[in-house]
Structures are given as C-alpha cells and as structure tokens.
Design a protein around this motif. Sequence first.
Motif, PDB file in Angstrom:
ATOM      1  N   UNK A   1       0.847  -1.186   0.000  1.00  0.00           N
ATOM      2  CA  UNK A   1       0.000   0.000   0.000  1.00  0.00           C
ATOM      3  C   UNK A   1       0.887   1.241   0.000  1.00  0.00           C
ATOM      4  N   UNK A   2       0.658   2.134  -0.938  1.00  0.00           N
ATOM      5  CA  UNK A   2       1.345   3.426  -0.966  1.00  0.00           C
ATOM      6  C   UNK A   2       0.417   4.453  -0.314  1.00  0.00           C
ATOM      7  N   UNK A   3       0.701   4.759   0.945  1.00  0.00           N
ATOM      8  CA  UNK A   3      -0.227   5.520   1.773  1.00  0.00           C
ATOM      9  C   UNK A   3       0.219   6.969   1.931  1.00  0.00           C
ATOM     10  N   UNK A   4      -0.713   7.869   1.741  1.00  0.00           N
ATOM     11  CA  UNK A   4      -0.509   9.284   2.000  1.00  0.00           C
ATOM     12  C   UNK A   4      -1.573   9.740   2.994  1.00  0.00           C
ATOM     13  N   UNK A   5      -1.179  10.480   3.999  1.00  0.00           N
ATOM     14  CA  UNK A   5      -2.117  10.997   4.997  1.00  0.00           C
ATOM     15  C   UNK A   5      -2.248  12.505   4.850  1.00  0.00           C
ATOM     16  N   UNK A   6      -3.474  13.005   4.881  1.00  0.00           N
ATOM     17  CA  UNK A   6      -3.732  14.434   4.720  1.00  0.00           C
ATOM     18  C   UNK A   6      -4.713  14.899   5.791  1.00  0.00           C
ATOM     19  N   UNK A   7      -4.688  16.173   6.104  1.00  0.00           N
ATOM     20  CA  UNK A   7      -5.608  16.726   7.098  1.00  0.00           C
ATOM     21  C   UNK A   7      -6.996  16.969   6.520  1.00  0.00           C
ATOM     22  N   UNK A   8      -7.132  16.932   5.216  1.00  0.00           N
ATOM     23  CA  UNK A   8      -8.389  17.279   4.567  1.00  0.00           C
ATOM     24  C   UNK A   8      -9.548  16.449   5.116  1.00  0.00           C
ATOM     25  N   UNK A   9     -10.648  17.135   5.416  1.00  0.00           N
ATOM     26  CA  UNK A   9     -11.848  16.466   5.887  1.00  0.00           C
ATOM     27  C   UNK A   9     -13.063  16.937   5.109  1.00  0.00           C
ATOM     28  N   UNK A  10     -14.222  16.765   5.708  1.00  0.00           N
ATOM     29  CA  UNK A  10     -15.481  17.103   5.053  1.00  0.00           C
ATOM     30  C   UNK A  10     -15.640  18.610   4.910  1.00  0.00           C
ATOM     31  N   UNK A  11     -16.036  19.037   3.726  1.00  0.00           N
ATOM     32  CA  UNK A  11     -16.376  20.429   3.455  1.00  0.00           C
ATOM     33  C   UNK A  11     -17.488  20.418   2.418  1.00  0.00           C
ATOM     34  N   UNK A  12     -18.702  20.738   2.863  1.00  0.00           N
ATOM     35  CA  UNK A  12     -19.863  20.661   1.972  1.00  0.00           C
ATOM     36  C   UNK A  12     -19.712  21.563   0.754  1.00  0.00           C
ATOM     37  N   UNK A  13     -18.980  22.678   0.907  1.00  0.00           N
ATOM     38  CA  UNK A  13     -18.872  23.639  -0.190  1.00  0.00           C
ATOM     39  C   UNK A  13     -17.948  23.154  -1.311  1.00  0.00           C
ATOM     40  N   UNK A  14     -17.008  22.298  -0.978  1.00  0.00           N
ATOM     41  CA  UNK A  14     -16.005  21.891  -1.973  1.00  0.00           C
ATOM     42  C   UNK A  14     -16.055  20.411  -2.342  1.00  0.00           C
ATOM     43  N   UNK A  15     -16.892  19.637  -1.656  1.00  0.00           N
ATOM     44  CA  UNK A  15     -16.872  18.186  -1.828  1.00  0.00           C
ATOM     45  C   UNK A  15     -17.096  17.778  -3.289  1.00  0.00           C
ATOM     46  N   UNK A  16     -18.154  18.280  -3.914  1.00  0.00           N
ATOM     47  CA  UNK A  16     -18.493  17.865  -5.277  1.00  0.00           C
ATOM     48  C   UNK A  16     -17.383  18.228  -6.263  1.00  0.00           C
ATOM     49  N   UNK A  17     -16.831  19.435  -6.134  1.00  0.00           N
ATOM     50  CA  UNK A  17     -15.779  19.862  -7.055  1.00  0.00           C
ATOM     51  C   UNK A  17     -14.522  19.015  -6.872  1.00  0.00           C
ATOM     52  N   UNK A  18     -14.184  18.702  -5.649  1.00  0.00           N
ATOM     53  CA  UNK A  18     -12.990  17.902  -5.410  1.00  0.00           C
ATOM     54  C   UNK A  18     -13.183  16.472  -5.896  1.00  0.00           C
ATOM     55  N   UNK A  19     -14.390  15.962  -5.753  1.00  0.00           N
ATOM     56  CA  UNK A  19     -14.676  14.628  -6.262  1.00  0.00           C
ATOM     57  C   UNK A  19     -14.532  14.599  -7.778  1.00  0.00           C
ATOM     58  N   UNK A  20     -15.082  15.609  -8.445  1.00  0.00           N
ATOM     59  CA  UNK A  20     -15.018  15.662  -9.900  1.00  0.00           C
ATOM     60  C   UNK A  20     -13.589  15.812 -10.404  1.00  0.00           C
ATOM     61  N   UNK A  21     -12.750  16.510  -9.649  1.00  0.00           N
ATOM     62  CA  UNK A  21     -11.375  16.740 -10.084  1.00  0.00           C
ATOM     63  C   UNK A  21     -10.432  15.615  -9.681  1.00  0.00           C
ATOM     64  N   UNK A  22     -10.940  14.643  -8.914  1.00  0.00           N
ATOM     65  CA  UNK A  22     -10.090  13.547  -8.455  1.00  0.00           C
ATOM     66  C   UNK A  22      -9.216  13.916  -7.281  1.00  0.00           C
ATOM     67  N   UNK A  23      -9.545  15.000  -6.582  1.00  0.00           N
ATOM     68  CA  UNK A  23      -8.712  15.518  -5.499  1.00  0.00           C
ATOM     69  C   UNK A  23      -9.222  15.107  -4.122  1.00  0.00           C
ATOM     70  N   UNK A  24     -10.208  14.223  -4.082  1.00  0.00           N
ATOM     71  CA  UNK A  24     -10.779  13.794  -2.814  1.00  0.00           C
ATOM     72  C   UNK A  24      -9.970  12.634  -2.246  1.00  0.00           C
ATOM     73  N   UNK A  25      -9.689  12.615  -0.924  1.00  0.00           N
ATOM     74  CA  UNK A  25      -9.013  11.461  -0.339  1.00  0.00           C
ATOM     75  C   UNK A  25      -9.780  10.170  -0.608  1.00  0.00           C
ATOM     76  N   UNK A  26      -9.085   9.059  -0.616  1.00  0.00           N
ATOM     77  CA  UNK A  26      -9.732   7.774  -0.823  1.00  0.00           C
ATOM     78  C   UNK A  26     -10.736   7.497   0.282  1.00  0.00           C
ATOM     79  N   UNK A  27     -10.383   7.825   1.503  1.00  0.00           N
ATOM     80  CA  UNK A  27     -11.270   7.633   2.652  1.00  0.00           C
ATOM     81  C   UNK A  27     -11.328   8.922   3.457  1.00  0.00           C
TER      82      UNK A  27
END
Length: 454
Positions: free
Chosen positions: A70-96
């Motif tokens: 597993x190539x694991x990266x940890x980020x502080x990013x969490x839930x943000x209702x204002x940006x969730x859809x855009x980040x999902x569309x751009x592929x910038x959302x964490x895996x979990x």
Amino acid sequence: MRKHRARRIILGVTAITAVAIAGLAGCSSEPAPEGPVELVIGNKPAATETARLALFEDNLAAFQEAHPNYEITAVEDGWDAQTFAARLASGDLPTVVGVPFTEIRGLIERGQVADITDAVNQTGVVDILNPQLVDMVTADGKYYGVPTMAYAMGLIYNRDLFTQAGLDPDAPPTTWDEVREAAKTIKDTTGVYGFAQVTTDNQGGWVLGAQINSRGGTLVNETGDTITFDAPPAEDSLQLLHDMRWVDDSLSPNGLMTAMDLAQNFGGGQTAMFVLQSDAYQPLTELLGFPAANFGFAAMPTQEAGENPITLSGGNIDIVSPNADAAQTQAAVEWIQFNQLGKYASEEAARANAEALAAGGGAVAIPGLPVVTPDMYTQYLEWIADLNNVPLENFAPYLSRFADQTVVGEPPVKGQDIYATLDPVVQAVITDQSADIPTLLSGAATAAQDALDR
C-alpha cells in the motif's frame, strides 16, 4: 489540482503490534494485488492535537508495516460541503474521509460515495457495529460507509459554579423548568450567566433541534421530506430561551455566539450550562485547559418530571471515494476497521490506544453513544479501566439514565440546510425582546421546506 498537505508513511510498527494488525486489518481472504495500491487517508489530526496526531501516526505506521504494497498518503483534509463535489469531480478527494451523519443519504442518492459492500463483507466490520447505526449506511441491501463516531446530546455544566451557587453538582437539572431555575440561581448568586446557546454556523439550528426533540418534537417527518418544527415543542424551546434572556437575565445576551465563543465562555467560567454532546469534554479540557474535575454531563432535560430523556444522535461516517477501484476500496475499509474500530476488538490494541492518548494528555474514553455493540463497548471499558483519565463519576447523571433514553437521528436529508433556517430564529429570540416566535418559526419552516423540495 490542489496539492494535499501530505506525509508518506514508511515507519515501522510502534504502538500496536503486528499481531494485533493481523487480526484487525489483514482478515481479507482475497489475494493481495500484484502492484501497489494507492491510498489517500483524510482527517489526519492537526498538529495542535498532539496526542491524537501521535496515535494516528503510530497506527498508520503499523498499518503500513502490515501492508507493504500500500502506498499511503495521509492528509488533514476532511469534510467540506462547499467543496466536496468539485474535489470529487477533479479527483482531489481522499480515498477515505469522514462525513457527518446528516450527509450520507444525499451522497448515496447522488452516487458520490463508493459501494463498499464487498469490502465490508470481506472484513466483517459490520458485525461489530451498533445495530442502531448500521441502517444509516445501507441502501438496497448495500453498504456505503462505516460509522466510526457517534454522540448523544446532553446538558454540559460547570460543577464548580453549581457548588458556588449552592446547587448539588451530582444532581443537575432533569427538566427544562429545573434548568431555568438553576440558571437563575447561578446568575443571582454568582453573577455568571447560567445558560448559553450557540447560534451560528448551522449549530444554532442543530442545538435547537436537539431541544425540540427533547420535548417530543421533530424537525421533519419520518421520511424526511416534510418540515414539522413549526409546532408547540419548538415554540416552547424558544420561549424558554426568551424568558431566560429577557425575564430572568440568566441567558448570555450574545446573539451571534459561535461554537468557539461558547467554548471560551464556558472554559473561562463565564457561563454555567449549555447543550452539546459529551465529546465537548475533549476540546474544553485539552485545548482550553478547563479543569476536568469541573466538567459535568447530564442527560437531556425533559418536558415533564419523570419522563425518559430523548436525545439527538449524530456523528461521523467514514466513506470511500467513488473513484476508488476495488483494491483501493478494500484497503480503505481495512484502514477504517483498524484505525477507528480496532481498539474495540483487541485488548492489546485497546490498551495501546489508551496508553498513547494518556501519555500525550489526551482524553481516553469519553462516555457517549458507542459505535460498536454494547457488549463490545463494555468489554473495551473494562480493558482500559486502569488507564482511563476521564472522570466517569462526573458523567454519572448521564450514565444513570443512558439505558432509559430514546435516541433519535438527525434529519436524513439536507440536515444542514434545515439547521441554517433556524439559526436566525434563535438569534432573533436572544436579541429582540419582542420577537414573534410563531411567525419566526413559520418563516423558517417555509424556507426549510423549499430547501427540501429543491
């Protein structure tokens, strides 16, 4: 694409041994993928959360050791209702990543969360979860998330101020009338406001919703498509705030109180009571230095004496990005099970977790609504009894009524939108002595129904 604040984990096993991991994160019977599996894990604790950050990194290092592919990266990013859809569309959302209970239904309906059924079945994670919470993450017989934290609302109070006012800190109010009486006594004898209410950032509506629930009311109907809060339970809840503010002068006059304002006021001894979840113990004691011995937590007050408490529940659900492939989804669920739930399944993991938190000054086990089965939670508490640094006796007024309380969920659809319509209502009642409560509620109900209908 925005870059994640990230750190590649390549350390060895630390706080939790490989034996524990083998039983918690490596139970899949599926063969490991031949190539590397990229896994981006969100919700890494911030640097200010020193105890939880250290534990997170220890857990992540141990998990990496058990899964070298597993190539694991940890980020502080969490839930943000204002940006969730855009980040999902751009592929910038964490895996979990974790999301609030209120959001899961909408995410499922919009196809914005992965179907993790195969991974859940492989790991068996659902077998240890509190059955009351499993329904929140299922649809059409499939699983779309794993509940990892749940809370129940209650009355938080300053035990020291109760003592100063001649009140018994071991017998806090159990009805809303008693809350009003205690608040006035505290203000009259100590000069400190007896009660305070958060009013902004949708949290005003959220807490008011909990107060409405405690009186037997609801914000929406059972199917979540019709607003129901323009009714007597809501009027009574707001009238109490009005009377404490304008008749008794026992309610903080801050009409734009953020959660941080509330925490600082309470932590600084400027208010004696407020409604929130028991987990508020953590930031108050760890970040603001509030004395643990002075923190009290009781069940939600009731409308009438002798009634069983009704409490609002919410919390966090870990989801997997719908962009994840099967191997990434499996890895993500293994991580959720290991990091979030492993302490309930293994005494070794439970004690390692507790020791790490206690060593860093973090709260070990704050009483609340468990995400695992009652038997597993009881076993967990027994495993760590000698390590728990939370004064459980100060939670006795809540724990003594825990089995009798009714737990209700947040609005299943557009909960945050509904809460947002109620923030101005609470603000108006606290800042305007002549506020017309029925008219305010009617207007908010219309706005909330419009939000549901969109």
